[in-house]
Design a protein around this motif. Structure first.
Motif, short mmCIF file in Angstrom:
data_model
loop_
_atom_site.label_atom_id
_atom_site.label_comp_id
_atom_site.label_asym_id
_atom_site.label_seq_id
_atom_site.Cartn_x
_atom_site.Cartn_y
_atom_site.Cartn_z
N CYS A 489 0.87 -1.18 0.00
CA CYS A 489 0.00 0.00 0.00
C CYS A 489 0.91 1.23 0.00
O CYS A 489 1.78 1.36 0.86
CB CYS A 489 -0.90 0.00 1.23
SG CYS A 489 -1.72 1.57 1.50
N CYS A 492 0.01 3.47 3.44
CA CYS A 492 0.39 3.10 4.80
C CYS A 492 1.54 2.10 4.84
O CYS A 492 2.03 1.76 5.91
CB CYS A 492 -0.82 2.54 5.56
SG CYS A 492 -1.27 0.87 5.08
N PHE A 494 1.47 -1.07 4.06
CA PHE A 494 1.07 -2.46 4.31
C PHE A 494 1.54 -3.37 3.17
O PHE A 494 1.36 -3.05 2.00
CB PHE A 494 -0.45 -2.53 4.46
CG PHE A 494 -0.98 -3.93 4.55
CD1 PHE A 494 -0.90 -4.65 5.73
CD2 PHE A 494 -1.55 -4.54 3.43
CE1 PHE A 494 -1.38 -5.93 5.81
CE2 PHE A 494 -2.02 -5.84 3.50
CZ PHE A 494 -1.93 -6.53 4.69
N CYS A 528 -6.34 -1.47 0.10
CA CYS A 528 -5.55 -1.91 1.25
C CYS A 528 -6.46 -2.42 2.38
O CYS A 528 -7.44 -1.76 2.72
CB CYS A 528 -4.71 -0.74 1.74
SG CYS A 528 -3.84 -1.07 3.28
N GLU A 530 -5.69 -2.55 5.44
CA GLU A 530 -5.40 -1.77 6.66
C GLU A 530 -6.08 -0.40 6.61
O GLU A 530 -6.76 -0.01 7.54
CB GLU A 530 -3.89 -1.56 6.81
CG GLU A 530 -3.13 -2.82 7.19
CD GLU A 530 -3.27 -3.14 8.67
OE1 GLU A 530 -2.93 -2.27 9.50
OE2 GLU A 530 -3.72 -4.26 8.98
N CYS A 531 -5.86 0.35 5.51
CA CYS A 531 -6.33 1.75 5.49
C CYS A 531 -7.32 2.01 4.37
O CYS A 531 -7.75 3.15 4.18
CB CYS A 531 -5.14 2.70 5.38
SG CYS A 531 -4.40 2.73 3.73
ZN LIG Z 1 -2.83 1.03 3.42
#
Ligand SMILES: [Zn+2]
Ligand SMILES: [Zn+2]
Length: 777
Positions: A489, A492, A494, A528, A530-531
């Motif tokens: 990503c 972030c 990731f 992503c 995560e974000c």
């Molecule tokens: Zn991310």
């Protein structure tokens, strides 16, 4: 005279974990197969040792002898016994590695009607009576379990165990030319090519050896109708002497031929020759002498599918004397090679690692080519080292062993330096063709503006361009397959990781993410996890991307790729190498598969995209592997007279490994590496075993490895425990430690103690014992 009591130590073809003892009444020899009782059933076993004395304890008896004469000679039996002991591997697994599929002989239960007994009255059994009419036998496996039980208890039938023989050996189909290709019209190109090839060989050729030719069956039929070739499907018998012209050995080669004493029993020889110095020619001529003495030869080569040229050279010189062994063969082909070796029809066995168990009799020499290659060590059970077992087998067979390499392993070099065990080093300092070693230049990536650095920096670009202008060929090494090694990503950071292992997934084209360790595949994420950002990008480059990049840079060039993704297709590697040799490809991009001893005469440029990659790995053997790879790939350049040029792109130009590779200073590298290993107390100064413990639960695995690593014994040192480099693999958490000892027997003593402390198989813990590991951390 009283009946002599005898007993034998047998490796049974089941995973029982150790050798078993049985008593026997008849004379028995090591290397014979026998049928033995095991629990409530029977199984095949291989006799490894025999004793003409009363058995030490009460033993069960051997039920049948399966071979009238031993199929393995005593040298091979002792080698197998050594491997069981030293690598602590399961004898059953070793026997399976040594015997081709279908030779493990199985047994079958058969039922016979007893004439006096009445047939049982039960209704369900009435219909079965007709099966036994006319004294016919019925296979127990064909009956329902309940019926079988009822029949046996009724006493109407008896059950016999019969040995089922292995499938018959396939007949070998061979062809040879009987006419010059002149009669063929020019346009029949493929027929002409086949015929010319056969004429060049000048003798019978096994059709299986020509399998790579397109439309082979059709070509054979056409040529046969035209009376241009003969076909035979008999078994091979006659001895074919050398077929191609034997070149005069160079002065250096002749010195080795003189120094290897083929009549003096066991001796060890390291043929330490620069790339292209003609080591193969030395092997060929040594083998010729061995055959002239009426003995046989065993040749180990790394990953045979990658080195078809090696096999072709042996076949061209020795014709049908060559039996090939490797994992790419069909079962029937492997059985055929095995039988030919056993019967002495083919007196040269050539193959990868497991060929060390080929059933050659009267061995006159064992040769291990590219002895440093890590593929000689089997990475799974049974974890034996093919090169080291080759040395053991040579010792037990009382014949010389020749280890060849341009970049010898530290183990072999160290042993040779100590001049222990009758060992010698022979140097080949010059290339056989008279060509000089290529000059190696460093490209310091730090000095090149970021955008222009990778994958092809301006100096490398220029060199490729020149090579193409001169109509010469180039190879580019990038030791990473796939498209991009990382998908991350961009917001972030990731990284897409394998859900089962602790490694990043590698991006491939067509679009998919692949785990290179467990094979897990998924389509690339759109955002992503995560974000939730959609800015997902690929970082770094793999061979797929480099291939496409080069096509963009040099649209006129024909670009090919060689890596294990390509190699998965049968015959693909061979096809690519042949097209490259025929100059139908200009540039080949590839992984370390490129460095495997291919002789590519028109290659004048070798580029390494990231030469210092791999030097930062925590494994102490990393630098040895990096040096070998760089030297081997550089050695592909300029082999046939035209000067070669090698460019290493790297960041750390001062690294001792890079510097030594650049100056072709193998000795310098080995001395540096030797002192480093001595300081660390690692092989070859101490013997080592790696213990890896794994469990689905991380904490349990960590606790268990702690417990095992606290076991101590005299003379042994423990390094670790620590998480494995890949801490999670296929959902298992892995921890490991290294046991080292100066004396082999201390290490073995420790391993035996460890064995006693292991938890049972069903506990969910898995403990791997890797003796002489190829990876030290
Ligand atoms: Zn991310
Ligand atoms: Zn994985």
């Amino acid at each position: 005279m009283s009946i002599m009591s005898r007993w034998a130590r047998v490796a049974v073809a089941r995973p029982v974990g150790r050798l078993l003892d049985y008593r026997c009444s008849q004379k028995l020899y090591p290397g014979q197969r026998v049928l033995v009782p095991l629990g409530n059933s029977q199984c095949t076993g291989l006799v490894l040792e025999c004793f003409d004395s009363p058995p030490p304890t009460k033993l069960r008896a051997i039920e049948a002898h399966l071979d009238p004469v031993p199929i393995f000679d005593s040298g091979l039996c002792k080698t197998l016994a050594f491997a069981c002991h030293w690598y602590r591997c399961d004898p059953g697994q070793l026997v399976r590695a040594a015997l081709p599929a279908g030779l493990g002989i199985s047994t079958m239960k058969q039922l016979i009607r007893l004439p006096e007994a009445p047939w049982p009255e039960a209704k369900s059994l009435q219909a079965l009576e007709s099966l036994f009419q006319g004294d016919r036998t019925v296979r127990a496996q064909d009956l329902d379990k309940k019926d079988l039980k009822a029949l046996l208890s009724s006493g109407a039938v008896s059950c016999d165990t019969r040995i089922t023989q292995p499938a018959p050996e396939p007949r070998i189909e061979r062809i040879r030319a009987t006419k010059d290709p002149e009669f063929l019209p020019k346009r029949n190109k493929s027929q002409r090519q086949l015929l010319e090839h056969l004429i060049k060989i000048g003798d019978w050729v096994a059709v299986s050896q020509l399998r790579h030719i397109k439309g082979l069956r059709r070509l054979i039929r056409l040529l046969e109708t035209a009376d241009a070739l003969e076909r035979s499907t008999q078994s091979l018998h006659e001895v074919v002497d050398h077929v191609d012209r034997i070149p005069e050995p160079t002065e250096e080669q002749a010195a080795v031929l003189d120094a290897v004493d083929l009549k003096g029993g066991f001796s060890q020889h390291l043929v330490y020759g620069v790339t292209g110095s003609g080591k193969t020619e030395v092997y060929l001529q040594l083998i010729k002498k061995v055959l002239d003495q009426g003995k046989s030869a065993l040749v180990l080569v790394p990953e045979i599918a990658l080195t078809p040229q090696m096999v072709s050279r042996f076949s061209a010189r020795f014709g049908n004397q060559v039996a090939v062994f490797h994992s790419g063969l069909k079962d029937s082909e492997r059985r055929s090679s095995w039988h030919r070796s056993l019967r002495g029809e083919s007196r040269i066995a050539i193959g990868a690692r497991s060929a060390v168990f080929a059933p050659c009799h009267q061995l006159g020499i064992i040769i291990v080519d590219e002895e440093h290659d890590s593929s000689y060590k089997q990475g799974e059970n049974p974890r034996y080292h093919g090169r080291d077992l080759a040395i053991v087998r040579a010792k037990e067979s009382d014949c010389p062993v020749v280890l060849g390499s341009a970049t010898p392993s530290l183990e072999t070099w160290h042993r040779a330096q100590n001049r222990r065990q009758n060992s010698q080093v022979h140097r080949l300092k010059y290339r056989a063709t008279g060509a000089t070693l290529p000059s190696i230049e460093l490209i310091d990536l730090k000095s090149i503006p970021f955008q222009k650095r990778l994958p092809v920096s301006p100096p490398l670009y220029e060199a490729i361009e020149r090579t193409l202008e001169r109509k010469e060929q180039a190879i580019l090494l990038l030791n990473r397959r796939g498209w991009a090694p990382l998908m991350t990503c961009l917001d972030c950071g990731f990284e897409c990781q394998c859900p089962h292992c602790s490694v990043a997934l590698v991006s491939h084209r067509p679009q998919r993410l692949v785990c290179h360790y467990c094979g897990f595949e998924q389509s690339p994420p759109t955002h992503c996890v995560e974000c939730n950002s959609t800015q997902i990008g690929e970082l770094g480059q793999g061979t797929q991307q480099l291939e496409q990049h080069l096509r963009g840079l040099f649209p006129q060039a024909r670009v090919g790729r060689l890596d294990s993704d390509v190699g998965r297709r049968r015959g693909a590697v061979r096809g690519l190498l042949e097209r490259f040799a025929a100059q139908e490809i200009d540039v080949v991009v590839g992984t370390q598969m490129l460095a495997k001893g291919h002789d590519l005469p028109s290659v004048t440029l070798v580029g390494v995209i990231l030469a210092d990659r791999g030097l930062q790995l925590p494994d102490p053997r990393g630098s040895e592997r990096a040096f070998q790879l760089l030297t081997q790939v550089a050695g592909r350049a300029g082999r046939a007279g035209k000067p070669g040029r090698v460019l290493f792109q790297c960041f750390d130009t001062q690294h001792p490994v890079i510097q030594a590779a650049c100056q072709h200073d193998g000795d310098g590298f080995l001395r540096w590496e030797q002192s480093r290993r001595q300081a660390m107390g690692l092989p070859p100064f101490r013997r080592a075993a790696l213990i890896r413990c794994s469990h689905r639960d991380r904490k349990s695995a960590a606790r268990e490895v702690q417990r095992l690593s606290r076991i101590s014994s005299p003379g042994c040192q423990i390094l670790g425990p620590a998480p494995s480099v890949m801490e999670r693999h296929r959902d298992q958490w892995r921890f490991q430690f290294l046991i080292t000892a100066e004396r082999a027997q201390d290490l073995q003593f420790h391993l035996a103690r460890l064995e006693d402390q292991k938890r049972p198989k069903n506990s969910g813990f898995r403990v791997v014992v890797d003796v002489d590991p190829s990876e030290l951390m």
